[in-house]
Design an enzyme around this catalytic site. Structure first.
Site, PDB file in Angstrom:
ATOM      1  N   LEU A  68      42.816  41.377  47.119  1.00  8.79           N
ATOM      2  CA  LEU A  68      42.582  39.940  47.015  1.00  8.79           C
ATOM      3  C   LEU A  68      41.136  39.694  47.400  1.00  8.79           C
ATOM      4  CD1 LEU A  68      45.691  38.208  48.693  1.00  8.79           C
ATOM      5  CD2 LEU A  68      45.216  38.447  46.252  1.00  8.79           C
ATOM      6  N   ASP A  69      40.492  38.748  46.724  1.00 12.75           N
ATOM      7  CA  ASP A  69      39.138  38.366  47.116  1.00 12.75           C
ATOM      8  C   ASP A  69      39.112  37.925  48.571  1.00 12.75           C
ATOM      9  OD1 ASP A  69      38.363  38.772  44.509  1.00 12.75           O
ATOM     10  OD2 ASP A  69      38.328  36.643  43.988  1.00 12.75           O
ATOM     11  N   ARG A  70      37.961  38.061  49.175  1.00  8.73           N
ATOM     12  CA  ARG A  70      37.792  37.607  50.554  1.00  8.73           C
ATOM     13  C   ARG A  70      38.177  36.140  50.696  1.00  8.73           C
ATOM     14  NH1 ARG A  70      32.242  38.332  54.148  1.00  8.73           N
ATOM     15  NH2 ARG A  70      33.116  37.627  56.141  1.00  8.73           N
ATOM     16  N   ARG A 169      39.100  33.190  38.762  1.00  7.30           N
ATOM     17  CA  ARG A 169      37.917  32.377  39.010  1.00  7.30           C
ATOM     18  C   ARG A 169      37.080  32.244  37.743  1.00  7.30           C
ATOM     19  NH1 ARG A 169      35.765  35.236  44.454  1.00  7.30           N
ATOM     20  NH2 ARG A 169      34.093  33.693  44.228  1.00  7.30           N
TER      21      ARG A 169
END
Length: 241
Positions: A68-70, A169
């Site tokens: 998962l992205d930060r 995104r």
């Protein structure tokens, strides 16, 4: 206060990661926004990582089977041994794990939308990427923006069937409904508006659920994560009615 220090405010002070599911070979947590999954050279400011925190919390080695992205919060799955890590990574690679996200985005999104838009990796390789979108709620807020007297937002459910870097995104930016709080793919003016009006500096993307067949037992596993405090606060502010 800088962007990263604000985002890290979502990380529990006691450093206990919320466990959503656990058996003898798998464990899933609700990852806070702002927490890296593992050490990265591009985020040298970070001193804590989900892998390290969960290892210390459980007292054993853990293996993240996906990323998962930060800036993204929500369900993050780990294997507890190398064999399960390999089996689960294979399921992810083959598209056998169903992933469901929620996001708050700019504008009124269509009821349903299929986003079939290839994405280019940093090395120049172009990869197919596909996302399904479903609109859950829409809202119009008495908040002037640019030439408009009000601002419109949507709460959407997103299901990626591929797992490209920053896919959701980039796809939401591609269809002109960027995720609020996203940098660099989102709308900087909207991000500034949310910071000034609401003190909000978190990306409003939440990994709500993963669903897969357990490689050993064959059981259908479905793990859901409640939205974290900042996401819930913005839902209350924007979708109060």
């Amino acid at each position: 206060m800088g962007e990263e220090s604000i985002e890290r405010a979502d990380i529990p002070a006691e450093r206990e990661l919320p466990v959503l599911y656990r058996d003898e070979e798998l464990v899933a947590i609700n990852k806070p926004h702002g927490l890296l999954v593992h050490r990265s050279m591009i985020a040298s400011d970070a001193s804590e990582f989900a892998v390290q925190l969960l290892r210390d919390q459980l007292g054993q080695r853990v293996y993240p089977v996906h990323r998962l992205d930060r800036k993204t919060g929500g369900v993050l799955l780990f294997a507890l041994n190398e064999r399960m890590n390999s089996l689960m990574q294979q399921q992810f690679a083959e598209g056998k794990v169903q992933k469901t996200y929620r996001a708050i985005v700019r504008g009124y999104t269509p009821d349903d939308l299929e986003i079939d838009y290839p994405l280019r990796r940093e090395d120049g390789v172009v990869q197919e990427a596909f996302t399904r979108l479903k609109t859950l709620r829409r809202t119009e807020v008495n908040l002037p923006f640019g030439k408009h007297p009000t601002s419109r937002y949507s709460l959407v459910e997103l299901q990626p069937t591929t797992g490209r870097l920053h896919q959701l995104r980039k796809h939401m930016a591609h269809v002109f409904h960027p995720i609020i709080g996203d940098r660099p793919h989102g709308c900087n003016k909207q991000n500034k508006l949310f910071k000034e009006q609401f003190g909000m500096d978190t990306m409003l993307l939440h990994a709500q659920r993963i669903q897969f067949q357990h490689p050993v037992t064959g059981h259908e596993i479905r793990v859901s994560a409640p939205c974290q405090a900042e996401f819930e606060r913005m839902l209350a502010v924007l979708f109060a009615d």
